[in-house]
Design an enzyme around this catalytic site. Structure first.
Site, PDB file in Angstrom:
ATOM      1  N   LYS A 104       3.054   4.406  -1.328  1.00 55.88           N
ATOM      2  CA  LYS A 104       3.118   5.104  -2.402  1.00 55.88           C
ATOM      3  C   LYS A 104       4.719   6.159  -2.397  1.00 55.88           C
ATOM      4  CE  LYS A 104      -1.269   4.708  -1.691  1.00 55.88           C
ATOM      5  NZ  LYS A 104      -1.938   4.290  -0.509  1.00 55.88           N
ATOM      6  N   HIS A 106       0.703  -1.248   0.256  1.00 51.25           N
ATOM      7  CA  HIS A 106       0.036   0.046   0.143  1.00 51.25           C
ATOM      8  C   HIS A 106       0.771   1.181  -0.055  1.00 51.25           C
ATOM      9  CE1 HIS A 106      -3.703   2.367   0.789  1.00 51.25           C
ATOM     10  NE2 HIS A 106      -4.200   1.576   0.333  1.00 51.25           N
ATOM     11  N   ASP A 166      17.799   8.723  -7.496  1.00 47.92           N
ATOM     12  CA  ASP A 166      19.273   8.658  -7.237  1.00 47.92           C
ATOM     13  C   ASP A 166      19.797   8.630  -5.960  1.00 47.92           C
ATOM     14  OD1 ASP A 166      19.516   9.620  -9.963  1.00 47.92           O
ATOM     15  OD2 ASP A 166      19.361  11.806  -9.615  1.00 47.92           O
TER      16      ASP A 166
END
Length: 388
Positions: A91, A89, A96
């Site tokens: 996000k 769940h 880099d």
């Protein structure tokens, strides 16, 4: 170290961060349907940036009208399906190994219609923690080399709720693509952003301008307007940051230096502000506005004698502009010359006279081209409340 929170223009903010990647992008999101962000990943792969993506294996992420994940694999990217339990769940995105993007925002069309947030940070320990969590997800995920073969063995999860969301994503995608066709170019986005800014619709303006910069990272006018927007909304440090970002890209203009000076003035860093206004004057010695702003900063820094000299020179340049454009020419420069003359004039009745001239000119400008900030400045003088 910087931490920026975004509540509007989130897709554009993510795209902007992705576009700056030079070595690696690591993405772990529950649902990813946004073709614009996917295209940016493909572009970074073409630029030899490593791209790893972890998503759920379900019908929202994998359906015939959705993203072609095989395209990412064939371009050299790496795709992983998360384990079925516990469900992914997150996000999050690590760029880099120097920046992290995280929040409530799934990389979907539907997320653009919700109240969402992301935070972007280059804080070392925070980035390190998110990278460790990404590596943990990766260790439990399954790498996919062929979408068709994997689907035959492990079909995408589905149920009535997932199917409904998948159908909604198709609808949102169609609407988004229709909207994109109306705003295809950088120039159109900048014009839309500037128009919204003129009308003080700041969230809308910021969204357009961030989208414009996602298309053209070195767009100087988008940087100029955005820096001015952040100053107007008293987000002075963000104004400094966007102007400095433009400077790092090699972008230079009197407008950018002036915007940076205003931001420093807002932070009460008057010496830095005065330096910026001097740079603006060097680039555009015919403009009176940097003189006006330098005068205000010098007053804030208690440089009374220097401020008086600046007022005299700025007033002279404003008067020359009024003389030059009064009978036709550049109405924008004429209006600002009137206002600069008003702000720099020590005699209030004379200042109000110039403000009246500016108001008459403002009222002759077509409504869609009127900058409501100009009206705000005019009224400040007419109401005997000059902004200095």
């Amino acid at each position: 170290m910087a931490i920026d929170a975004h509540f509007t223009g989130i897709r554009a903010a993510i795209q902007n961060e992705l576009s700056q990647a030079t070595s690696s992008i690591r993405v772990a999101v529950a649902w990813f349907t946004d073709q614009t962000l996917f295209t940016t990943l493909l572009e970074k792969l073409a630029a030899e940036v490593s791209v790893l993506v972890v998503i759920r294996n379900d019908v929202i992420n994998l359906n015939p009208t959705g993203i072609d994940w095989q395209q990412l694999i064939d371009a050299g990217g790496t795709l992983f399906f998360s384990q079925e339990s516990p469900h992914l769940h997150h996000k999050l995105c690590v760029v880099d190994d120097k920046k992290v993007i995280s929040g409530s925002y799934n990389w979907t069309y539907g997320a653009q219609r919700n109240q969402e947030n992301i935070v972007v940070s280059d804080q070392h320990e925070l980035v390190k923690s998110f990278r460790a969590e990404f590596d943990n997800l990766l260790s439990q995920a399954e790498e996919v080399s062929n979408i068709t073969q994997t689907a035959a063995v492990a079909p995408p999860a589905t149920n009535s709720a997932l199917e409904y969301e998948a159908l909604m994503e198709i609808e949102y995608k169609n609407k988004d693509e229709a909207s994109d066709r109306k705003k295809q170019s950088y120039r159109e986005l900048v014009l839309a952003g500037n128009a919204a800014y003129f009308q003080k619709r700041y969230d809308e303006a910021e969204s357009y301008l961030q989208q414009a910069l996602a298309l053209k990272q070195d767009g100087i006018d988008a940087h100029e307007i955005l820096a001015g927007l952040y100053w107007r909304t008293e987000q002075f440090q963000k104004s400094v940051d966007i102007a400095k970002k433009a400077e790092a890209l090699g972008l230079k203009s009197a407008e950018l230096w002036n915007a940076l000076g205003l931001a420093y003035d807002g932070l009460k860093q008057f010496r830095e502000a005065i330096h910026c206004f001097d740079q603006a004057i060097k680039l555009a010695p015919h403009l009176s506005t940097p003189y006006r702003n330098k005068f205000i900063s010098q007053q804030g820094n208690r440089q009374t004698k220097d401020a008086d000299l600046t007022a005299l020179e700025g007033g002279r340049i404003a008067t020359e502009a009024i003389r030059k454009y009064k009978n036709g020419g550049n109405n924008d420069l004429l209006l600002h010359a009137y206002m600069d003359r008003a702000f720099l004039h020590s005699d209030l009745p004379e200042a109000r006279k110039h403000a009246q001239e500016a108001l008459a000119l403002f009222n002759r400008i077509p409504v869609k081209h009127q900058d409501m900030h100009d009206l705000e400045d005019i009224n400040a003088v007419l109401n005997e409340k000059p902004r200095f």
